[in-house]
Design an enzyme around this catalytic site. Structure first.
Site, short mmCIF file in Angstrom:
data_model
loop_
_atom_site.label_atom_id
_atom_site.label_comp_id
_atom_site.label_asym_id
_atom_site.label_seq_id
_atom_site.Cartn_x
_atom_site.Cartn_y
_atom_site.Cartn_z
N THR A 1 -6.13 3.16 -7.30
CA THR A 1 -7.27 3.05 -6.38
C THR A 1 -8.23 4.22 -6.55
O THR A 1 -7.81 5.39 -6.51
CB THR A 1 -6.77 2.97 -4.94
OG1 THR A 1 -5.90 1.83 -4.83
CG2 THR A 1 -7.92 2.80 -3.96
N SER B 1 0.83 -1.21 0.00
CA SER B 1 0.00 0.00 0.00
C SER B 1 0.86 1.25 0.00
O SER B 1 1.96 1.28 0.56
CB SER B 1 -0.90 0.01 1.24
OG SER B 1 -1.53 1.26 1.41
N HIS C 1 -13.48 -1.55 -0.64
CA HIS C 1 -12.38 -1.21 0.29
C HIS C 1 -12.55 -1.92 1.63
O HIS C 1 -12.27 -1.39 2.70
CB HIS C 1 -12.32 0.30 0.50
CG HIS C 1 -10.93 0.83 0.70
ND1 HIS C 1 -10.20 1.38 -0.32
CD2 HIS C 1 -10.12 0.88 1.79
CE1 HIS C 1 -9.02 1.78 0.14
NE2 HIS C 1 -8.94 1.47 1.41
N LYS D 1 -8.58 -0.45 -8.89
CA LYS D 1 -9.12 -1.05 -7.66
C LYS D 1 -10.22 -0.17 -7.07
O LYS D 1 -10.02 1.04 -6.91
CB LYS D 1 -8.02 -1.24 -6.63
CG LYS D 1 -8.46 -1.90 -5.33
CD LYS D 1 -7.29 -2.08 -4.40
CE LYS D 1 -7.69 -2.80 -3.12
NZ LYS D 1 -8.60 -1.98 -2.28
N TYR E 1 -2.37 5.56 -4.31
CA TYR E 1 -3.31 6.66 -4.14
C TYR E 1 -2.78 7.84 -4.95
O TYR E 1 -1.59 8.18 -4.86
CB TYR E 1 -3.42 7.08 -2.67
CG TYR E 1 -4.14 6.10 -1.79
CD1 TYR E 1 -5.47 5.78 -2.03
CD2 TYR E 1 -3.51 5.51 -0.70
CE1 TYR E 1 -6.15 4.89 -1.21
CE2 TYR E 1 -4.18 4.62 0.13
CZ TYR E 1 -5.50 4.31 -0.13
OH TYR E 1 -6.16 3.44 0.68
#
Length: 419
Positions: free
Chosen positions: A186, A136, A300, A276, A160
């Protein structure tokens, strides 16, 4: 009348076999765990409340998460008969490469908060099992250190898009340079969801000491010993940006993200581009037209919009519309290998585990992650054998019936009903 007699010592001897005692308490606990839920129970006992609740909790009333899990529980399997399943093949191909099992480790933030080995345990366990590991943006181990922990396995990066776009571009380039073959763009986090457990616990990084946390820490000295004797927690991929945790989170979630950002990341990253957080058929079709390599149906883990669609319910419709054009994968709510088998039968190319992996991590570090993977592997193989399906490719929709507790109300039917 049954004839009775006193037992002879030689008859008792075979019955008096005791399992050799394992003096390693952690190994003893993990070997006794037969399900992911068992690992969750151990994790809850061994982890401070704030850290456990961050993993275990979801947004607001946690309805999205509970509905996702209920959807898997409401599966009815339809087994075949008289097929040779003395051997089953659980391997598959996804996003241009192999995986020994039809699931990978999903991206999770703050992972070293749960247990000090964090992403290193996850990446190395994934490499040993032959499955992908996803780091992540909010992970607590750097891109380069994950590569070092899993040098020969498949590493993926979840991105992100931040307000300071150059940070996102730099992370994308670092992931490519480190040999990560897939990036997860994402799209379900324009802002952070309302994680009420975290607010009630006063969740922070580093954990803030209060009377409540001190009382909660007393029966868990091992966690605090690990925390206090290892490097401070930080977002390792973002360490060069500086600022507080709140500022970093604010940078990581940008409500202005759009399709132009997707185009730029596509140009920057040479590997597979996967989106995603897809939650409806229309968006899946648009992404297929744009030529992305895959999508992850995901809400999520229930941590963003509560009452969001259940990915497992969306799966058949999305696969029907775009399954020939891109690879459709799935996360949210998976707690059993049977959940994975059901998803594959309904058309998912691959699945992801988040909490299931973290429960293992909290229960026992790297060996706990190994145990979580082993539990799911055994459940997948057993379910396939009982369905009498010898390979992943032979799983079909006919093997699964989705039983629905929650059905959309038909407005026209309601209008036509007598008053």
């Amino acid at each position: 009348m049954v004839k009775r007699q006193l037992p002879k010592p030689r008859d008792l001897a075979p019955l008096m076999q005791f399992k050799k005692f394992d003096f390693n308490a952690s190994r003893r606990r993990l070997s006794a765990a037969l399900t992911i839920e068992d690992l969750r129970t151990i994790a809850k006992r061994r982890t401070p409340k704030a850290a456990f609740d961050y993993t275990d909790g979801a947004a607001e009333g946690e309805l999205s998460l509970s509905r996702a899990r209920q959807a898997f529980e409401d599966v009815e399997f339809n087994p075949s008969i008289l097929r040779d399943v003395s051997q089953v093949d659980t391997s598959t191909e996804v996003f241009g490469g192999p995986s020994a099992l039809p699931f990978g480790i999903a991206p999770t933030g703050f992972t070293r908060l749960m247990q000090t080995e964090g992403e290193i345990a996850g990446a190395s366990a994934a490499g040993a099992a032959g499955i992908p590991f996803t780091l992540s943006t909010l992970g607590t181990t750097s891109i380069e250190d994950v590569k070092a922990a899993n040098p020969h396995g498949r590493n993926w990066f979840q991105l992100y898009v931040m307000k300071e776009r150059e940070i996102s571009y730099g992370l994308t380039e670092r992931a490519a340079a480190a040999g990560f073959d897939t990036i997860f763009f994402t799209v379900d986090t324009p802002v952070a969801g309302a994680r009420l457990r975290d607010k009630r616990n006063g969740f922070s990084i580093p954990p803030a000491l209060s009377l409540g946390t001190i009382i909660n820490a007393i029966p868990r000295p091992w966690w605090w010993m690990d925390f206090l004797t290892t490097p401070p927690l930080e977002f390792a991929s973002l360490s060069s940006t500086g600022g507080t945790v709140g500022e970093l989170l604010d940078k990581a979630m940008d409500p202005s993200i759009n399709f132009e950002d997707l185009k730029i990341i596509r140009e920057l990253f040479p590997g597979k581009l996967v989106v995603k957080g897809v939650q409806n058929v229309e968006d899946a079709k648009k992404l297929a037209d744009l030529g992305v390599d895959g999508i992850v149906l995901s809400n999520h883990g229930g941590r963003q919009l509560d009452r969001a669609p259940v990915p497992f319910y969306l799966l058949p419709d999305v696969v029907r519309e775009v399954g020939q054009d891109l690879e459709v994968t799935l996360d949210t709510g998976i707690m059993n290998g049977a959940d994975i088998v059901a998803s594959l039968a309904l058309g998912a190319k691959f699945t992801f585990i988040g909490r299931a992996y973290l429960y293992g991590l909290m229960a026992g570090g790297r060996p706990g992650v190994d145990r979580a993977i082993e539990i799911l592997k055994d459940q997948i193989e057993r379910t396939m054998k009982l369905l009498e399906v010898p390979s992943i490719e032979e799983l079909e929709p006919k093997h699964v019936t989705q039983l629905h507790r929650l059905m959309p109300r038909n407005s026209q039917t309601l209008v036509d009903q007598p008053q």
